[in-house]
Design a protein around this motif. Structure first.
Motif, PDB file in Angstrom:
ATOM      1  N   UNK A 113       3.665 -15.585  36.774  1.00 24.59           N
ATOM      2  CA  UNK A 113       2.609 -14.765  37.363  1.00 24.59           C
ATOM      3  C   UNK A 113       3.251 -13.626  38.138  1.00 24.59           C
ATOM      4  N   UNK A 114       2.446 -12.664  38.540  1.00 24.47           N
ATOM      5  CA  UNK A 114       2.976 -11.559  39.339  1.00 24.47           C
ATOM      6  C   UNK A 114       3.622 -12.092  40.614  1.00 24.47           C
ATOM      7  N   UNK A 115       2.954 -13.017  41.277  1.00 22.91           N
ATOM      8  CA  UNK A 115       3.482 -13.567  42.530  1.00 22.91           C
ATOM      9  C   UNK A 115       4.822 -14.249  42.295  1.00 22.91           C
ATOM     10  N   UNK A 116       4.933 -15.034  41.213  1.00 21.84           N
ATOM     11  CA  UNK A 116       6.181 -15.747  40.946  1.00 21.84           C
ATOM     12  C   UNK A 116       7.304 -14.781  40.600  1.00 21.84           C
ATOM     13  N   UNK A 117       6.996 -13.727  39.850  1.00 24.48           N
ATOM     14  CA  UNK A 117       8.036 -12.757  39.498  1.00 24.48           C
ATOM     15  C   UNK A 117       8.515 -11.998  40.728  1.00 24.48           C
ATOM     16  N   UNK A 118       7.582 -11.477  41.520  1.00 22.49           N
ATOM     17  CA  UNK A 118       7.985 -10.716  42.714  1.00 22.49           C
ATOM     18  C   UNK A 118       8.790 -11.588  43.679  1.00 22.49           C
ATOM     19  N   UNK A 119       8.345 -12.815  43.871  1.00 27.31           N
ATOM     20  CA  UNK A 119       9.037 -13.711  44.807  1.00 27.31           C
ATOM     21  C   UNK A 119      10.446 -14.019  44.319  1.00 27.31           C
ATOM     22  N   UNK A 120      10.587 -14.386  43.038  1.00 25.26           N
ATOM     23  CA  UNK A 120      11.891 -14.776  42.513  1.00 25.26           C
ATOM     24  C   UNK A 120      12.843 -13.589  42.408  1.00 25.26           C
ATOM     25  N   UNK A 121      12.340 -12.453  41.948  1.00 24.72           N
ATOM     26  CA  UNK A 121      13.213 -11.293  41.763  1.00 24.72           C
ATOM     27  C   UNK A 121      13.744 -10.796  43.097  1.00 24.72           C
ATOM     28  N   UNK A 122      12.847 -10.644  44.089  1.00 21.83           N
ATOM     29  CA  UNK A 122      13.306 -10.051  45.352  1.00 21.83           C
ATOM     30  C   UNK A 122      13.947 -11.063  46.289  1.00 21.83           C
ATOM     31  N   UNK A 123      14.017 -12.313  45.858  1.00 22.30           N
ATOM     32  CA  UNK A 123      14.897 -13.268  46.537  1.00 22.30           C
ATOM     33  C   UNK A 123      16.314 -13.158  45.995  1.00 22.30           C
ATOM     34  N   UNK A 124      16.474 -12.376  44.909  1.00 25.94           N
ATOM     35  CA  UNK A 124      17.760 -12.285  44.219  1.00 25.94           C
ATOM     36  C   UNK A 124      18.365 -10.890  44.304  1.00 25.94           C
ATOM     37  N   UNK A 125      17.543  -9.848  44.157  1.00 22.55           N
ATOM     38  CA  UNK A 125      18.057  -8.484  44.125  1.00 22.55           C
ATOM     39  C   UNK A 125      17.642  -7.752  45.396  1.00 22.55           C
ATOM     40  N   UNK A 126      18.317  -6.645  45.720  1.00 24.18           N
ATOM     41  CA  UNK A 126      17.932  -5.882  46.913  1.00 24.18           C
ATOM     42  C   UNK A 126      16.607  -5.165  46.732  1.00 24.18           C
ATOM     43  N   UNK A 127      15.992  -4.800  47.851  1.00 16.52           N
ATOM     44  CA  UNK A 127      14.696  -4.112  47.821  1.00 16.52           C
ATOM     45  C   UNK A 127      14.796  -2.720  47.227  1.00 16.52           C
ATOM     46  N   UNK A 128      16.015  -2.211  47.017  1.00 10.33           N
ATOM     47  CA  UNK A 128      16.175  -0.878  46.426  1.00 10.33           C
ATOM     48  C   UNK A 128      15.849  -0.868  44.934  1.00 10.33           C
ATOM     49  N   UNK A 129      15.739  -2.045  44.314  1.00 11.47           N
ATOM     50  CA  UNK A 129      15.293  -2.111  42.921  1.00 11.47           C
ATOM     51  C   UNK A 129      13.804  -1.780  42.891  1.00 11.47           C
ATOM     52  N   UNK A 130      13.440  -0.723  42.187  1.00  9.10           N
ATOM     53  CA  UNK A 130      12.049  -0.267  42.182  1.00  9.10           C
ATOM     54  C   UNK A 130      11.366  -0.400  40.830  1.00  9.10           C
ATOM     55  N   UNK A 131      12.087  -0.834  39.824  1.00  9.91           N
ATOM     56  CA  UNK A 131      11.491  -0.905  38.487  1.00  9.91           C
ATOM     57  C   UNK A 131      12.025  -2.142  37.779  1.00  9.91           C
ATOM     58  N   UNK A 132      11.125  -3.032  37.390  1.00 10.25           N
ATOM     59  CA  UNK A 132      11.489  -4.257  36.681  1.00 10.25           C
ATOM     60  C   UNK A 132      10.967  -4.141  35.252  1.00 10.25           C
ATOM     61  N   UNK A 133      11.884  -4.055  34.297  1.00 10.76           N
ATOM     62  CA  UNK A 133      11.488  -4.004  32.891  1.00 10.76           C
ATOM     63  C   UNK A 133      11.475  -5.420  32.317  1.00 10.76           C
TER      64      UNK A 133
END
Length: 736
Positions: free
Chosen positions: A220-240
């Motif tokens: 889900x959107x919530x699961x993707x945002x939570x997992x990705x930004x627990x791993x990468x810095x907030x400077x990542x602005x585009x997730x393909x």
């Protein structure tokens, strides 16, 4: 199941039938009452189709069918144009209105993202280099006769009527530049957005800092945002998203994919996140609801912004890992940087293409003040009368129910072949009377200049091949290709296609010229842009076959396809369709439908939200050039019928690019009558396997699929795409 269960089931079915019948009668009565009410209200002199449509829960076209006077009588001269509609093949770029939870931008060939104040023009049709003697059947009547609608075969629904240019001074006023609007070079540098690449099926995430495997649950959107930004810095602005298509996980619950996508985008968010509501110079707010390549935009606090996008906007990854997809983007950027030192890869290929084009606008010379944008009336006319790629499935009885074979012939990087000459500036009007007064040589010359014509066409007796010219079909945006001998119809079409109709290798068609737009020859605003893209494409293709590492060859191959998308969808953005805004609102607490904006119509309902759509009309876009897109599309449709396969005659010593010349004739008209089964934009499907030589140059026909044995002729899109897939798989297996 036994006989008793079957009999009991039939009895239950009859009971349901008896319950449904009175409800159907009640529904029909209510619908009839509604239609009468619409007709009565439509008689009011200030009645508007969009207001009636919103109140009745219908589309505007449904209301216009009940009250024809509310439909447009000519191209819109105001900001909103509901009848000035043509085909849209997906790409919609351009600025959006105020932020909404869900939005669609106004692209025209593939979903796009943030569009700063960048320039975008569309390449014009490449007309044939040689100019043969004036062709037959080029006629024009001296009087200003009314347009004659197409004669419809028995049982065929009447086609929609295309707009015309008003006679006299009123029409002459259309031929002007939009005041204070021109395409000029940008005066800023694009901001770089850091990217990450995620396969939601495997959980593999790749970014510049490394690789990780995430636990995504149902993605889900919530699961993707939570997992990705627990791993990468907030400077990542585009997730393909490179695989998994998480927005389709619940598609089985919905009638339409768009509704499933909207529900996914509107899902619960982690604490602190919200749908993006602010807009920077090159950032759009809200979501883009696209059934296959959606864009979701969110923010956390004031400073952190992110998008989730599909890499399918750029190319089909064909199962490539996120590592290979990321490498493809790296190689794409490196290759483009050889031609544009300030290149920035934007969210979509359409935006990237438009931005790169703006950086080729000359700062000196004739167009130093910018390329003029046509009047809204002419842009509306082109929008209504210039279709895109030819899509046609030819079914029995025109062809046998079983055919001896199936071949797919696809034009390589086709649109790049048609960008050398563009209809630039304000055209001159060529009325019927003016055309009739010209000599045959002058008439022929006009057809080799960039042009767009209103013509009355008569198909010759004895014609037994495919249709040559597009004509308006029943339904909004629809086009078809009349082929019946003796049939007469009126349409708008580009000069490239008229040349094919008049000089085709079988027999000339009769064409009467009723009105037209003619531009001067030899203007090339897109040549530098397209030439650079072709050079980049050639470079990437060479490495896709010569690199020693298989994964790198794969990455180069994907990067080359991305260049194709940049040009293809970049052309689409130049068309500048009227903006269509889509939004969503939550259902009321009692489940009832909330108020939606005036002029909008409902397009979908989920368990929690309703979505709506509204035509927002033409924006004052300084990079709107529908004349360029229309000319490219016309030239590409003409080349499906008749063109020349390239031959390599040398190589540029500096760039390594090959030099090409004309080879053998190719196209549908150079195949036997009755052998053509379908057209798809830049591909022909046929029962004949031609021996056209292939040099790999833009516009050349490549055998892409083959089934060398008898097949059942496809009669639906589903059957067509099944054969297409099997043909490609079989040809690939043969190559192995």
């Amino acid at each position: 199941m036994d006989a008793k269960t079957y009999s009991d089931g039939l009895a239950d079915l009859r009971e349901l039938r008896d319950e449904i019948k009175p409800l159907e009668r009640r529904l029909k009565k209510l619908q009839a009452d509604r239609d009468k009410k619409i007709a009565a209200l439509g008689a009011y002199e200030k009645a508007k189709a969009d207001r009636l449509a919103t109140s009745a829960g219908l589309s505007v076209i449904d209301v216009v069918a009940l009250v024809p006077r509310l439909g447009p009588q000519a191209p819109a001269s105001g900001p909103v144009s509901e009848a000035v509609a043509t085909e849209a093949t997906g790409d919609r770029s351009g600025a959006e209105a105020a932020a909404q939870p869900i939005k669609e931008s106004a692209e025209t060939t593939a979903p796009g993202l943030s569009t700063p104040a960048v320039s975008a023009e569309a390449p014009a049709a490449e007309v044939q280099a040689e100019e043969p003697a004036p062709g037959p059947a080029v006629t024009a009547e001296a009087e200003q006769a009314p347009t004659v609608p197409a004669a419809q075969p028995a049982g065929e629904a009447p086609a929609r009527e295309l707009p015309s240019i008003p006679a006299g001074v009123e029409g002459d006023r259309w031929f002007r530049q939009e005041s204070n609007l021109a395409s000029k070079p940008p005066n800023f540098q694009q901001a770089v957005r850091q990217m990450a690449f995620l396969d939601t099926a495997t959980g593999v995430l790749v970014w510049s800092g490394g690789t990780a495997r995430l636990e995504l649950g149902r993605a889900s959107v919530a699961e993707i945002l939570t997992a990705v930004y627990a791993t990468v810095p907030a400077t990542i602005e585009r997730i393909y998203v490179t695989g998994g298509d998480p927005w389709h996980r619940d598609a089985g619950r919905y009638e339409f994919l768009r509704d499933a996508v909207a529900a996914w985008l509107n899902g619960p968010l982690p604490e602190g996140w919200q749908v993006e509501s602010s807009r920077g110079k090159d950032r759009q707010a809200g979501h883009l609801v696209h059934p296959r390549n959606p864009v979701g935009r969110w923010q956390r606090g004031k400073d952190q912004h992110t998008e989730i996008r599909s890499v399918g906007e750029w190319f089909d990854p064909e199962g490539a890992s996120p590592e290979i997809v990321r490498q493809a983007f790296v190689e794409l950027w490196k290759a483009l940087r050889e031609k544009w030192r300030d290149v920035v890869l934007m969210g979509s290929p359409s935006q990237t293409g438009r931005d790169l084009w703006t950086r080729t606008i000359p700062e000196r010379g004739r167009w130093a003040e910018g390329y003029p944008v046509l009047s809204q009336e002419l842009r509306g006319l082109l929008h209504a009368t210039a279709g895109q790629g030819r899509t046609e499935l030819i079914t029995p009885p025109r062809v046998p129910e079983r055919v001896p074979a199936w071949y797919e012939l696809d034009r390589t990087f086709a649109y790049a072949r048609h960008c050398s000459v563009s209809p630039t500036g304000v055209p001159r009007r060529m009325t019927k009377a003016a055309f009739a007064s010209l000599s045959d040589k002058e008439k022929a010359d006009l057809l080799y200049a960039p042009s767009h014509w209103q013509v009355r066409v008569t198909i010759p007796e004895g014609w037994d091949h495919v249709g040559l010219l597009p004509a308006p079909a029943p339904g909004e945006r629809s086009w078809h290709y009349p082929y019946e001998p003796g049939r007469t119809f009126t349409t708008w079409v580009g000069g490239a296609e008229i040349n094919v109709a008049l000089r085709n290798p079988i027999t000339p068609w009769k064409v009467e010229f009723l009105d037209g737009l003619v531009w001067e020859k030899n203007q090339r605003p897109l040549q530098e842009w397209s030439t650079k893209l072709k050079s980049v494409w050639n470079h990437l293709l060479r490495w896709s076959t010569s690199h020693g590492d298989e994964s790198m060859r794969w990455a180069f191959r994907l990067a080359a396809r991305a260049v194709r998308s940049i040009l293809l969808y970049g052309i689409g953005t130049f068309a500048q369709r009227p903006k269509i805004t889509t939004g969503s609102v939550e259902l009321n607490a009692d489940g009832s439908t909330p108020e939606i904006p005036d002029g909008a119509r409902l397009t979908g309902i989920t368990d929690t939200h309703v979505t709506w759509q509204r035509d927002a009309g033409f924006a004052r876009d300084p990079y709107a050039h529908p004349e360029w897109a229309a000319a490219v599309w016309s030239a590409a449709r003409a080349a499906l019928l008749s063109t020349h396969q390239s031959v390599i005659i040398g190589q540029d010593e500096k760039t390594g690019d090959v030099k090409v010349g004309k080879g053998v004739p190719a196209g549908a008209l150079h195949l036997p009558a009755g052998s053509i089964l379908a057209f798809r934009t830049d591909a022909i499907y046929t029962t004949e396997r031609p021996d056209w030589p292939y040099s790999g140059q833009p516009g050349d026909y490549l055998l892409k699929g083959a089934l060398d044995w008898e097949q059942t002729t496809p009669t639906s899109d589903e059957e067509f795409y099944t054969l297409q897939k099997l043909g490609r798989q079989n040809l690939e297996a043969e190559a192995l």
